[in-house]
Design an enzyme around this catalytic site. Sequence first.
Site, short mmCIF file in Angstrom:
data_model
loop_
_atom_site.label_atom_id
_atom_site.label_comp_id
_atom_site.label_asym_id
_atom_site.label_seq_id
_atom_site.Cartn_x
_atom_site.Cartn_y
_atom_site.Cartn_z
N HIS A 253 -0.46 0.36 -10.38
CA HIS A 253 -1.28 -0.53 -9.38
C HIS A 253 -1.84 -1.93 -10.22
O HIS A 253 -2.70 -1.88 -10.56
CB HIS A 253 -2.44 0.03 -8.80
CG HIS A 253 -2.65 -0.38 -7.43
ND1 HIS A 253 -3.36 0.05 -6.24
CD2 HIS A 253 -2.60 -2.00 -7.26
CE1 HIS A 253 -3.44 -0.75 -5.45
NE2 HIS A 253 -3.33 -2.00 -5.70
N GLU B 174 -3.20 7.59 -4.75
CA GLU B 174 -3.54 7.23 -6.17
C GLU B 174 -4.91 7.75 -6.70
O GLU B 174 -5.69 8.10 -6.00
CB GLU B 174 -3.65 5.74 -6.22
CG GLU B 174 -2.46 4.89 -5.65
CD GLU B 174 -2.62 3.55 -5.65
OE1 GLU B 174 -3.84 2.87 -6.33
OE2 GLU B 174 -1.83 2.78 -5.00
N ARG C 270 1.03 -1.35 -0.04
CA ARG C 270 0.00 0.02 0.00
C ARG C 270 0.77 1.31 -0.01
O ARG C 270 1.92 1.24 0.81
CB ARG C 270 -0.79 0.05 1.14
CG ARG C 270 -1.90 -0.89 1.04
CD ARG C 270 -3.20 -0.51 -0.03
NE ARG C 270 -4.25 -1.13 -0.12
CZ ARG C 270 -4.58 -2.23 -1.00
NH1 ARG C 270 -3.50 -2.52 -1.96
NH2 ARG C 270 -5.50 -3.11 -1.16
C1 DGY Z 1 -6.02 -5.73 -3.49
O1 DGY Z 1 -6.91 -6.60 -3.86
O2 DGY Z 1 -5.74 -5.17 -2.24
C2 DGY Z 1 -5.01 -5.41 -4.54
O3 DGY Z 1 -4.33 -3.93 -4.29
C3 DGY Z 1 -5.57 -4.96 -5.80
O4 DGY Z 1 -4.60 -5.45 -6.68
#
Ligand code: DGY
Length: 328
Positions: A294, A276, A247
């Site tokens: 991402h 983001e 993250r």
């Molecule tokens: C999630 O599922 O948390 C991811 O970040 C998506 O790719």
Amino acid sequence: MSAEPLSRPRILLTRRWTEEVEQYLSGKFEVTFNRDDAPMDAAALRAAMRDYDALCPTVTDRIDESVLSVPGRRVQLIGNFGVGYNHIDIEAARRVGLRVSNTPDVLTDSTAELAILLLLMTTRRAGEGERELRAGRWSGWRPTHMMGQSLEGKALGLIGFGRIAQAAARKAHQAFGMRIAYNSRRRAGAAVEKETGAEFIDSVDELVATCDAVSLHCPGGPATFHLINTERLRLMQRHAVLINTARGPVVDEAALAAALAEKRIAAAGLDVYEDEPRVHPDLIGLENVVLLPHLGSATVETRTAMGMRVAQNLEAFFAGKPLRDPVV
Ligand code: DGY
């Protein structure tokens, strides 16, 4: 006399999902699709909470207290498309008696693959090389041109050691001969450590100071906010690389941009960002950073599997059975 057809639960998907999953869901529920794939704002999310039986957001929808505690709420289940749920106020969901599910397991390998991709791209300077070639600046092969670093025998330090980190460890250890170290809240079992070749390091500071590559796999949220900050970047070795597929807020982006600009670390590979889709402007012009939008789980197979996992949770919930992937 013919029986009244039972009404099907009303479901809202906040974004486009793969065609296969959308088709599957429309056979089971009364589904509203987001055909133009535009993000929904808070007002639209609040309105949806009153109109549907289940809301299926993704990791970019902010499901905060004002959405969850809307008066006249009809939604009973938040079927999240994604494994991470730091965008949902879980405490508020618990307080108002809402169920929440997520999609673990099915994106483990694709996200681990992306961490390995960033590891290779940063250590072998792939982004930089491609930019040089496309810009017409490549003058040809020469023995000292754009030399990177080999992975064999190097130490990969993982922060967080859940499913994705373990899959990345396996790939790095078994395919590239890397040594693996990890730090996490709980130490893994002996069998997992043996299989992944991983050594537990009790301190994040020691891990970042001693590894050649550091890859982040911890959850987001207040406990990991800016875990990688100026001080920890200073502890890293000059030849080390930092990879983030976890993250964005785990890394202080401004501090990272400064460390990269001053070549205090060799490179960084990022798939996630603090705000983001905005990327810190100081990162954009740097040669020693790889910036991906991402893409961790972005394969057709995985995105379909994620959608089907939401479908399984919806089906269980509306059949009165336990959720397959309960968060709350
Ligand atoms: C999630 O599922 O948390 C991811 O970040 C998506 O790719």
